[in-house]
Scaffold this motif. Structure first.
Motif, PDB file in Angstrom:
ATOM      1  N   LEU A 244       2.542  14.136 -17.641  1.00 59.23           N
ATOM      2  CA  LEU A 244       1.299  14.873 -17.429  1.00 59.23           C
ATOM      3  C   LEU A 244       0.122  14.058 -17.963  1.00 59.23           C
ATOM      4  O   LEU A 244       0.282  13.243 -18.869  1.00 59.23           O
ATOM      5  N   SER A 245      -1.053  14.301 -17.409  1.00 58.07           N
ATOM      6  CA  SER A 245      -2.246  13.616 -17.909  1.00 58.07           C
ATOM      7  C   SER A 245      -2.598  14.139 -19.297  1.00 58.07           C
ATOM      8  O   SER A 245      -2.506  15.341 -19.554  1.00 58.07           O
ATOM      9  N   PRO A 246      -2.985  13.256 -20.214  1.00 60.84           N
ATOM     10  CA  PRO A 246      -3.340  13.710 -21.571  1.00 60.84           C
ATOM     11  C   PRO A 246      -4.711  14.360 -21.583  1.00 60.84           C
ATOM     12  O   PRO A 246      -5.549  14.044 -20.738  1.00 60.84           O
TER      13      PRO A 246
ATOM     14  N   ILE B 278      -2.956  17.262 -28.550  1.00 60.54           N
ATOM     15  CA  ILE B 278      -1.573  16.782 -28.495  1.00 60.54           C
ATOM     16  C   ILE B 278      -1.375  16.061 -27.173  1.00 60.54           C
ATOM     17  O   ILE B 278      -1.677  16.610 -26.100  1.00 60.54           O
ATOM     18  N   ASP B 279      -0.892  14.821 -27.241  1.00 58.02           N
ATOM     19  CA  ASP B 279      -0.549  14.055 -26.052  1.00 58.02           C
ATOM     20  C   ASP B 279       0.962  14.076 -25.884  1.00 58.02           C
ATOM     21  O   ASP B 279       1.713  14.367 -26.825  1.00 58.02           O
TER      22      ASP B 279
ATOM     23  N   ALA C 141      13.538  21.009 -19.309  1.00 56.43           N
ATOM     24  CA  ALA C 141      12.892  19.703 -19.494  1.00 56.43           C
ATOM     25  C   ALA C 141      11.440  19.874 -19.961  1.00 56.43           C
ATOM     26  O   ALA C 141      10.490  19.517 -19.260  1.00 56.43           O
ATOM     27  N   PRO C 142      11.237  20.429 -21.164  1.00 56.88           N
ATOM     28  CA  PRO C 142       9.872  20.703 -21.634  1.00 56.88           C
ATOM     29  C   PRO C 142       9.065  19.429 -21.886  1.00 56.88           C
ATOM     30  O   PRO C 142       9.625  18.393 -22.269  1.00 56.88           O
ATOM     31  N   HIS C 143       7.766  19.524 -21.681  1.00 56.55           N
ATOM     32  CA  HIS C 143       6.862  18.413 -22.010  1.00 56.55           C
ATOM     33  C   HIS C 143       6.555  18.405 -23.506  1.00 56.55           C
ATOM     34  O   HIS C 143       6.193  17.375 -24.064  1.00 56.55           O
ATOM     35  N   LEU C 144       6.670  19.578 -24.141  1.00 55.95           N
ATOM     36  CA  LEU C 144       6.447  19.725 -25.579  1.00 55.95           C
ATOM     37  C   LEU C 144       7.642  20.463 -26.170  1.00 55.95           C
ATOM     38  O   LEU C 144       7.995  21.555 -25.712  1.00 55.95           O
ATOM     39  N   LEU C 145       8.250  19.850 -27.175  1.00 55.53           N
ATOM     40  CA  LEU C 145       9.405  20.448 -27.832  1.00 55.53           C
ATOM     41  C   LEU C 145       9.034  20.774 -29.275  1.00 55.53           C
ATOM     42  O   LEU C 145       8.677  19.887 -30.052  1.00 55.53           O
ATOM     43  N   ILE C 146       9.078  22.059 -29.631  1.00 50.06           N
ATOM     44  CA  ILE C 146       8.746  22.513 -30.981  1.00 50.06           C
ATOM     45  C   ILE C 146      10.047  22.858 -31.696  1.00 50.06           C
ATOM     46  O   ILE C 146      10.795  23.740 -31.260  1.00 50.06           O
TER      47      ILE C 146
ATOM     48  N   GLY D 120       8.940  13.468 -24.086  1.00 45.86           N
ATOM     49  CA  GLY D 120       7.989  14.554 -24.297  1.00 45.86           C
ATOM     50  C   GLY D 120       7.425  14.521 -25.706  1.00 45.86           C
ATOM     51  O   GLY D 120       7.848  13.732 -26.554  1.00 45.86           O
ATOM     52  N   ALA D 121       6.452  15.380 -25.970  1.00 41.96           N
ATOM     53  CA  ALA D 121       5.875  15.493 -27.311  1.00 41.96           C
ATOM     54  C   ALA D 121       6.803  16.324 -28.191  1.00 41.96           C
ATOM     55  O   ALA D 121       7.543  17.185 -27.696  1.00 41.96           O
ATOM     56  N   VAL D 122       6.768  16.054 -29.493  1.00 39.63           N
ATOM     57  CA  VAL D 122       7.626  16.767 -30.447  1.00 39.63           C
ATOM     58  C   VAL D 122       6.776  17.265 -31.606  1.00 39.63           C
ATOM     59  O   VAL D 122       5.993  16.504 -32.180  1.00 39.63           O
ATOM     60  N   ILE D 123       6.925  18.553 -31.928  1.00 36.27           N
ATOM     61  CA  ILE D 123       6.346  19.139 -33.134  1.00 36.27           C
ATOM     62  C   ILE D 123       7.515  19.515 -34.038  1.00 36.27           C
ATOM     63  O   ILE D 123       8.392  20.277 -33.642  1.00 36.27           O
ATOM     64  N   LEU D 124       7.533  18.986 -35.267  1.00 33.66           N
ATOM     65  CA  LEU D 124       8.676  19.164 -36.168  1.00 33.66           C
ATOM     66  C   LEU D 124       8.279  19.937 -37.423  1.00 33.66           C
ATOM     67  O   LEU D 124       7.278  19.617 -38.064  1.00 33.66           O
TER      68      LEU D 124
END
Length: 619
Positions: free
Chosen positions: A305-307, A332-333, A445-450, A475-479
């Protein structure tokens, strides 16, 4: 001293321990490691006398008190502080006797003993422990019934720490703690005055809080001096020696066997052949421990996806009329790896729910990419699995039209084999349940994984596999995690959630750890003399590998953004885009190009910093 001498024990005919021995000197802190299912918890039950040995013996000093965390503190109306104080049964009994004793000599004995055990300072000690495990002074006065099961487990941990047994047995104590609580526990255990045995897969705790590692493998116990990293190095060296010896033995056996095969039936060589057969039979079999298979995670790859994929402008969020976090301006990119830091109750979960779309903003603006998909994993989701259903049933609910072979393949990609796929979830291990929940969270297949505490119940090999999967994930990751090792290898950005705000944390994780463990030291500026005396440590192999992985990740990010920038530049060079009826479209593409250029500039700066760190470490 704890002496374990040639003990044997089996479960349903499957031996877990066979003539296993170890000696733990008094006052030592020992971490117990081994793959899931090898019998670590069973060993604790044998030490406590809950199970009967089939052979051997376990001896402890006479009158030694053994303590462990109860399954859970009852949800009664007793306050947290009183629950912890009651764990010291001697103090409680003496205080009760002091109220009724009439014999002057006995009264004197009771008061002397109360003084010896510092009974009058007990409340302050109990409050300190509860505070370290995340309870505010106000919460310590609340009844146990006001807290969930996970929080009551913290109270149970506080109670056993307060009672200070001679032998403290802790089984995965950090599973119910956040990062701050886990770091506090590390510091507390390192200074604990008696013997500690702790089962843990937390490398940080095993490196900083214990002085030896007891490894349970192949039904034997082996004691290694030092923390986990030293254990891993020593064991790797032992494995290398054993494998080299095994190769030599195989070559010698093959050589002898070839002689036997050639001359067994030749009369003149029959005796020599028989002699060599006996030599083969007498050769001591060399075995190497079975390495745990790296049970990989296979996250499905999302499209690009475009940031930015999420942009927050002066956003606020909370519950009802009460905001928890405010004035958040963040972006978040898709290639971001962000760790959320902050004490429990500051709002990390609230921020996660906002990003996941589970909470609406109370103010400001939250912009999301049009096709954004978010995967959300939290520990409570493991508890929400249907215990009477199989993993196949869970996946079929989300993919009802897929063939059974595809459903099995999805589960296999998360280390859930054919046998476990048809087993009721209630009979699976904690690690298998966590893997199932992770698979369900990422199936789209999420673009953002929390990920909120994803490593609970995973053994060390599985945690390493998770690190590899997250590093490869596009994808992006929030940990949110108490596992410092995971955070240090995965996260490249840190956000601190504190005092109702979320801000980038500019220092590194080790600085944050020091700030939590020794706030008075971290707040005190270093003198010039101290700075000059500080010598850089030689980086470990893991540190170098992490730095090289970071450089590769940064380089890949720059390449992707450069490619995207070139595509957008080509788009903007098209004269047709600037026709009068396409003015708005041109503005959208120009804004995207500007955002990509900004992202490319940041990515190049991160790449340069990563290269500088790697060059300095290698030098």
């Amino acid at each position: 001293m704890l002496k374990i001498e040639n003990i044997s024990y089996a479960v349903a005919g499957r031996p877990l321990l066979e003539e296993a021995s170890a000696v733990i000197p008094e006052g030592h802190k020992v971490g117990i490691v081994g793959r899931n299912g090898t019998g670590k918890t069973t060993l604790f039950r044998l030490i406590r006398g809950e199970l009967a040995l089939e052979g051997g013996q376990i001896t402890l000093p006479s009158r030694a008190r053994i303590g462990g965390v109860a399954q859970e503190v009852p949800g009664n109306e007793v306050s947290l502080i009183d629950t912890v104080l009651a764990a010291d049964t001697e103090r409680a009994a003496l205080l009760a006797e002091a109220e009724t004793a009439s014999d002057p000599a006995r009264i004197a004995d009771v008061q002397t003993r109360l003084s010896d055990i510092d009974a009058w300072g007990a409340e302050a000690r109990a409050a300190t422990i509860l505070r370290g495990l995340g309870f505010t002074p106000e919460e310590q006065l609340m009844p146990c019934s006001a807290f969930s099961g996970g929080w009551r487990m913290r109270v149970a941990l506080a109670a056993v720490l307060f009672s200070a047994p001679d032998l403290l047995l802790l089984d995965e104590p950090t599973n119910y703690l956040d990062l701050e609580g886990a770091l506090w526990l590390e510091s507390y255990l390192a200074k604990y005055p008696h013997t500690v045995l702790v089962i843990s897969h937390d490398r940080g705790l095993l490196n900083r809080a214990v002085g030896a590692i007891l490894h349970l493998e192949d039904r034997k116990l082996t004691l290694y001096q030092g923390g986990y990293d030293r254990f891993a190095e020593t064991r790797a060296a032992r494995l290398a020696v054993a494998e080299a010896e095994l190769r030599k033995q195989d070559a010698r056996r093959a050589h002898l066997q070839s002689f036997v095969d050639r001359f067994r039936y030749k009369a003149s060589k029959a005796k020599q052949a028989q002699s060599r057969l006996k030599m083969i039979e007498k050769m001591k079999v060399i075995t190497t421990p079975q390495e745990a298979a790296l049970r990989a995670f296979s996250f499905p790859e999302p499209e690009e996806l475009s940031p930015p994929i999420i942009n927050l402008e002066s956003a606020s969020v909370g519950y009802g009329e009460k905001p928890v976090l405010g004035q958040m301006t963040l972006r978040i990119d898709q290639d971001d790896r962000i760790a959320l830091l902050g004490r429990n109750g500051e709002g990390k979960s609230t921020l996660s729910k906002l990003l996941a779309g589970k909470l609406d903003p109370m103010g400001g603006r939250v912009t999301r990419a049009t096709k954004l998909r978010v995967g959300f994993f939290a520990q409570h989701q493991v508890e929400e699995l249907h215990l009477d259903e199989t993993p196949i049933d869970h996946v079929r609910r989300l993919r009802p039209t897929e063939p059974i072979a595809k459903l099995r393949a999805r589960l296999g990609g998360f280390g859930i084999g054919a046998e476990q796929a048809e087993t009721e979830v209630g009979r699976l291990s904690g690690g298998q349940k966590a893997r199932l929940s992770l698979m369900l969270a990422t199936i789209d297949a999420p673009h953002l994984l929390i990920l909120d505490e994803p490593t609970n119940h995973l053994d060390i090999e599985s945690r390493e596999a998770l690190v590899e999967a997250l590093t490869a994930y596009s994808g992006a990751v929030i940990l949110v995690s108490h596992d410092m090792h995971l955070l240090s290898l995965v996260a490249d950005r840190l956000w601190l959630v504190k005092d109702g705000r979320v801000k980038p944390y500019e220092d590194d994780l080790e600085t944050y750890r020091q700030m939590l463990v020794s706030p008075e030291k971290s707040s005190r500026p270093k003198s010039d003399k101290a700075k000059a005396a500080a010598k850089p440590k030689r980086p470990s192999r893991d540190a170098l590998l992490a730095l090289r992985a970071e450089v590769r990740k940064c380089e890949s990010r720059v390449e992707k953004l450069q490619e995207m920038s070139e595509k957008l530049a080509t788009k903007l060079a098209d004269p047709a885009l600037y026709d009068e009826d396409r003015v708005d479209e041109a503005a959208v593409w120009q804004r995207k190009y500007s955002e990509v250029c900004d992202g490319l500039e940041r990515a190049e700066a991160l790449w340069m910093r990563a290269l500088e760190k790697l060059e300095a470490a290698e030098a």
